[in-house]
Design a protein around this motif. Structure first.
Motif, PDB file in Angstrom:
ATOM      1  N   TRP A 167     -59.048 -50.846 -27.200  1.00  0.00           N
ATOM      2  CA  TRP A 167     -57.601 -50.617 -27.149  1.00  0.00           C
ATOM      3  C   TRP A 167     -57.012 -50.568 -25.747  1.00  0.00           C
ATOM      4  O   TRP A 167     -55.848 -50.918 -25.530  1.00  0.00           O
ATOM      5  CB  TRP A 167     -57.244 -49.327 -27.901  1.00  0.00           C
ATOM      6  N   HIS A 168     -57.797 -50.157 -24.759  1.00  0.00           N
ATOM      7  CA  HIS A 168     -57.262 -49.966 -23.412  1.00  0.00           C
ATOM      8  C   HIS A 168     -57.312 -51.226 -22.557  1.00  0.00           C
ATOM      9  O   HIS A 168     -56.740 -51.266 -21.469  1.00  0.00           O
ATOM     10  CB  HIS A 168     -58.060 -48.870 -22.696  1.00  0.00           C
ATOM     11  N   ARG A 169     -57.995 -52.269 -23.018  1.00  0.00           N
ATOM     12  CA  ARG A 169     -58.254 -53.407 -22.142  1.00  0.00           C
ATOM     13  C   ARG A 169     -57.561 -54.693 -22.580  1.00  0.00           C
ATOM     14  O   ARG A 169     -57.942 -55.777 -22.135  1.00  0.00           O
ATOM     15  CB  ARG A 169     -59.755 -53.632 -22.004  1.00  0.00           C
ATOM     16  N   THR A 170     -56.592 -54.590 -23.440  1.00  0.00           N
ATOM     17  CA  THR A 170     -55.833 -55.774 -23.816  1.00  0.00           C
ATOM     18  C   THR A 170     -54.346 -55.445 -23.800  1.00  0.00           C
ATOM     19  O   THR A 170     -53.955 -54.290 -23.655  1.00  0.00           O
ATOM     20  CB  THR A 170     -56.263 -56.285 -25.206  1.00  0.00           C
ATOM     21  N   THR A 171     -53.523 -56.473 -23.924  1.00  0.00           N
ATOM     22  CA  THR A 171     -52.070 -56.295 -23.927  1.00  0.00           C
ATOM     23  C   THR A 171     -51.516 -56.871 -25.220  1.00  0.00           C
ATOM     24  O   THR A 171     -51.864 -57.989 -25.607  1.00  0.00           O
ATOM     25  CB  THR A 171     -51.425 -57.009 -22.724  1.00  0.00           C
ATOM     26  N   PHE A 172     -50.656 -56.097 -25.867  1.00  0.00           N
ATOM     27  CA  PHE A 172     -50.134 -56.487 -27.171  1.00  0.00           C
ATOM     28  C   PHE A 172     -48.693 -56.981 -27.072  1.00  0.00           C
ATOM     29  O   PHE A 172     -47.984 -56.724 -26.094  1.00  0.00           O
ATOM     30  CB  PHE A 172     -50.167 -55.291 -28.132  1.00  0.00           C
ATOM     31  N   SER A 173     -48.265 -57.644 -28.131  1.00  0.00           N
ATOM     32  CA  SER A 173     -46.857 -57.996 -28.280  1.00  0.00           C
ATOM     33  C   SER A 173     -46.046 -56.709 -28.384  1.00  0.00           C
ATOM     34  O   SER A 173     -46.315 -55.865 -29.241  1.00  0.00           O
ATOM     35  CB  SER A 173     -46.666 -58.835 -29.547  1.00  0.00           C
ATOM     36  N   GLN A 174     -45.065 -56.551 -27.515  1.00  0.00           N
ATOM     37  CA  GLN A 174     -44.282 -55.317 -27.504  1.00  0.00           C
ATOM     38  C   GLN A 174     -43.518 -55.116 -28.808  1.00  0.00           C
ATOM     39  O   GLN A 174     -43.379 -53.985 -29.285  1.00  0.00           O
ATOM     40  CB  GLN A 174     -43.305 -55.326 -26.322  1.00  0.00           C
ATOM     41  N   ASN A 175     -43.029 -56.188 -29.383  1.00  0.00           N
ATOM     42  CA  ASN A 175     -42.285 -56.056 -30.643  1.00  0.00           C
ATOM     43  C   ASN A 175     -43.163 -55.467 -31.740  1.00  0.00           C
ATOM     44  O   ASN A 175     -42.728 -54.593 -32.501  1.00  0.00           O
ATOM     45  CB  ASN A 175     -41.748 -57.420 -31.084  1.00  0.00           C
ATOM     46  N   ASP A 176     -44.393 -55.944 -31.829  1.00  0.00           N
ATOM     47  CA  ASP A 176     -45.302 -55.429 -32.857  1.00  0.00           C
ATOM     48  C   ASP A 176     -45.770 -54.016 -32.528  1.00  0.00           C
ATOM     49  O   ASP A 176     -45.882 -53.163 -33.412  1.00  0.00           O
ATOM     50  CB  ASP A 176     -46.517 -56.350 -32.992  1.00  0.00           C
ATOM     51  N   LEU A 177     -46.057 -53.777 -31.257  1.00  0.00           N
ATOM     52  CA  LEU A 177     -46.574 -52.476 -30.847  1.00  0.00           C
ATOM     53  C   LEU A 177     -45.540 -51.365 -31.026  1.00  0.00           C
ATOM     54  O   LEU A 177     -45.876 -50.248 -31.443  1.00  0.00           O
ATOM     55  CB  LEU A 177     -47.019 -52.539 -29.380  1.00  0.00           C
ATOM     56  N   GLU A 178     -44.292 -51.666 -30.740  1.00  0.00           N
ATOM     57  CA  GLU A 178     -43.253 -50.633 -30.774  1.00  0.00           C
ATOM     58  C   GLU A 178     -42.600 -50.480 -32.139  1.00  0.00           C
ATOM     59  O   GLU A 178     -41.797 -49.570 -32.347  1.00  0.00           O
ATOM     60  CB  GLU A 178     -42.195 -50.951 -29.719  1.00  0.00           C
ATOM     61  N   ALA A 179     -42.957 -51.352 -33.069  1.00  0.00           N
ATOM     62  CA  ALA A 179     -42.376 -51.266 -34.408  1.00  0.00           C
ATOM     63  C   ALA A 179     -43.022 -50.134 -35.204  1.00  0.00           C
ATOM     64  O   ALA A 179     -44.084 -49.614 -34.843  1.00  0.00           O
ATOM     65  CB  ALA A 179     -42.552 -52.593 -35.138  1.00  0.00           C
ATOM     66  N   SER A 180     -42.371 -49.749 -36.299  1.00  0.00           N
ATOM     67  CA  SER A 180     -42.933 -48.747 -37.210  1.00  0.00           C
ATOM     68  C   SER A 180     -44.196 -49.319 -37.857  1.00  0.00           C
ATOM     69  O   SER A 180     -44.258 -50.514 -38.163  1.00  0.00           O
ATOM     70  CB  SER A 180     -41.899 -48.412 -38.283  1.00  0.00           C
TER      71      SER A 180
END
Length: 568
Positions: A348-361
């Motif tokens: 979980w700490h070593r990749t970068t996610f799509s902000q839209n998906d990460l910040e969604a409910s």
């Protein structure tokens, strides 16, 4: 009768239990590990406190590095000092003295080494004095995100290569357990670069304790008034040598065939793309239109939610921590369930996610929980891929069917990995020359003909045009290893006598073998027909020394020499 492995396992569980029962760190989140029980009749479930359990697992992995991410005042640093005391036997003050506290003014001289002023001023001689952080086994970096990018790069050298350089001297850091804490960003912190984060094998999110947790925390004795009782409250339960022994024991735990396939699949899910190589595509990403109009851009895909793919290092780390977890819970092999349990902590700490998906409910920016969701998606994909894996397995043994390629093409319409990885591999495996060679290899393996397999290995090394040659070489090498593997456990005093026997037989190995007399040391020595692993944990007469001999006819011959020597 309790074996050495079982005795050490009991010690580690006692450490975990002591931390919780004596209120040294209280947090109710759990890590659930499902595994096959010794009877193999039904699955067992082992539960560890998430944060303490992850920290202990890090100590069971060689040259490990862990990141604890959370708010101020959560007890992260105190927990690490307490575990250092229990697992190495050193005093709390000794652990504290070697700790590195991050701040922007931390220079190389304050962190790594300095020059002894007397010889420098009188004779102009540079005598390097290494800092405690460098020489200590149990390493703690408090608030690592307060280190400047320059200082991070210095640590990157140690985490990547296991060594630090100061002036003309190089310090090898062969054996250590490293922990770093990371607090929320503020005006005095710096971003941690992806390559630096990737060097941390595992990371635990430190969330706020529940009301029940707080009740237990507040009811414990005030450590600022009374300190810690190092005889009863924080006892020394293990030593560094015990951890070195556990490293070797855990490394011997095998991955099941299914667990290996699962591990490779979930890692690949995070980097797979039918259009570009994500590791090389920096301008075109999932947030700038990469996935627009793509057939695989669905809610149940993983590829369209990840910007930075997982590295090969992430796969290796998951393998290592899964083995450590399997050893801790007493499993005979690493199962899919064990890999799945550890994957979120490793990834979980070593990749970068799509902000839209990460910040969604329902995640609202919680990267750890979002990673758990992605692992579930990848696991579901893996389960649906079973028929494709069966086809590949059949092809690898030279028993493919005419319709196999068409079946994989059809599966590839809905499965990205089948399309970009499995299909190309299947085409190579379908070639007649490959099938002919692999059947010959299978026949030699079934009849356990070591000499014949050694000859096949030599032939494969010379035949660079053979389809899928690397896989065949690996198959033969693994078979030779399995057929010729001999493992010995002896004391350091015995090794001091035995090493000369090996040295006389292989004079070119003498210099490397001599290094093992200055433990702790791990060395792998190879010839075309032999692999010798020497793992020396300590210098006392009874300190465990582990030997592994494998390879081919030469390995069988060396095994006989060792057995003859040990019988004297």
């Amino acid at each position: 009768m309790t074996t050495a492995s079982e005795a050490l396992r009991e010690v580690v569980w006692r450490v975990i239990s002591t931390v919780g029962s004596r209120g040294l760190f209280v947090h109710s989140d759990e890590l659930e590990i499902r595994h096959q029980g010794k009877s193999r009749k039904r699955a067992s479930i082992s539960r560890l406190p998430l944060i303490v359990g992850a920290c202990v697992l890090n100590a069971l992995v060689p040259r490990s590095a862990m990141l604890l991410v959370g708010g101020h005042g959560g007890g992260k640093t105190t927990l690490l000092k307490v575990l250092g005391r229990m697992l190495t036997g050193k005093g709390l003050q000794e652990i504290e003295d070697g700790m590195l506290r991050g701040h922007p003014q931390l220079t190389e001289e304050k962190m790594v080494a300095t020059l002894r002023p007397g010889p420098l001023m009188k004779e102009g001689v540079e005598v390097v004095v290494w800092r405690r952080f460098v020489t200590d086994f149990w390493k703690i970096i408090d608030e690592v995100n307060r280190l400047t990018p320059h200082t991070q790069n210095i640590l990157l050298s140690m985490l990547a290569e296991g060594e630090l350089k100061y002036y003309d001297e190089v310090k090898r850091c062969d054996e250590y357990c490293l922990y770093a804490t990371m607090n929320p960003s503020d005006s005095g912190t710096f971003d941690l670069a992806p390559p630096f984060l990737d060097r941390f094998g595992i990371a635990a999110p430190i969330t706020m304790p529940t009301t029940e947790d707080l009740e237990l925390i507040l009811s414990s004795r005030d450590e600022k008034l009374f300190g810690y009782d190092e005889l009863w409250q924080v006892p020394a339960l293990a030593e560094e040598e015990d951890l070195l022994t556990i490293w070797n024991l855990a490394d011997k735990i095998p991955l099941s065939e299914n667990a290996s396939a699962y591990l490779r699949s979930i890692v690949r899910e995070f980097g797979a793309c039918v259009r570009v190589d994500k590791s090389q595509s920096h301008n075109l990403t999932i947030e700038t239109g990469l996935c627009d109009g793509c057939h695989y851009n669905t809610a149940k895909s993983v590829c369209n939610k990840v910007i930075i793919p997982l590295s090969v290092r992430a796969a290796k780390d998951l393998n290592r921590y899964s083995k450590a977890a399997a050893w801790l819970v007493g499993a005979t092999e690493v199962s899919v369930e064990i890999v799945k349990s550890l994957a979120p902590l490793v990834f979980w700490h070593r990749t970068t996610f799509s902000q839209n998906d990460l910040e969604a409910s329902p995640y609202y920016g919680n990267a750890y929980e979002f990673m758990r969701h992605l692992i579930e998606l990848a696991s579901s994909r893996f389960a649906q891929r079973e028929s494709a894996l069966k086809i590949l397995k059949r092809l690898k043994t030279g028993e493919g069917k005419d319709e196999d390629l068409n079946k994989l093409k059809e599966m590839g319409k809905s499965d990205l990995l089948v399309r970009i990885d499995y299909l190309d591999l299947a085409r190579e495996l379908k070639k007649k020359r490959y099938a002919k060679v692999v059947k010959r290899i299978e026949k030699s393996i079934d009849s356990a003909k070591v000499k014949e397999l050694s000859e096949l290995k030599q032939s494969l090394m010379e035949d660079t045009d053979l389809p899928n040659r690397a896989m065949l070489l690996r198959k033969v090498t693994d078979a030779l290893h399995s057929l010729t593997l001999s493992q010995f456990e002896l004391g350091f005093e015995q090794w001091q006598d035995l090493w000369t026997t090996v040295s006389l037989r292989y004079p070119k190995m003498t210099s490397i073998l001599k290094e093992t007399l200055n433990p702790p040391k791990r060395k792998v020595l190879r010839t075309d027909d032999l692999t010798l692993v020497v793992y020396v944990t300590g210098s006392s007469p009874d300190s465990p020394v582990f030997l592994e001999v494998s390879g081919g006819p030469e390995a069988i011959s060396l095994k006989k020499d060792i057995e003859k020597h040990l019988k004297k």
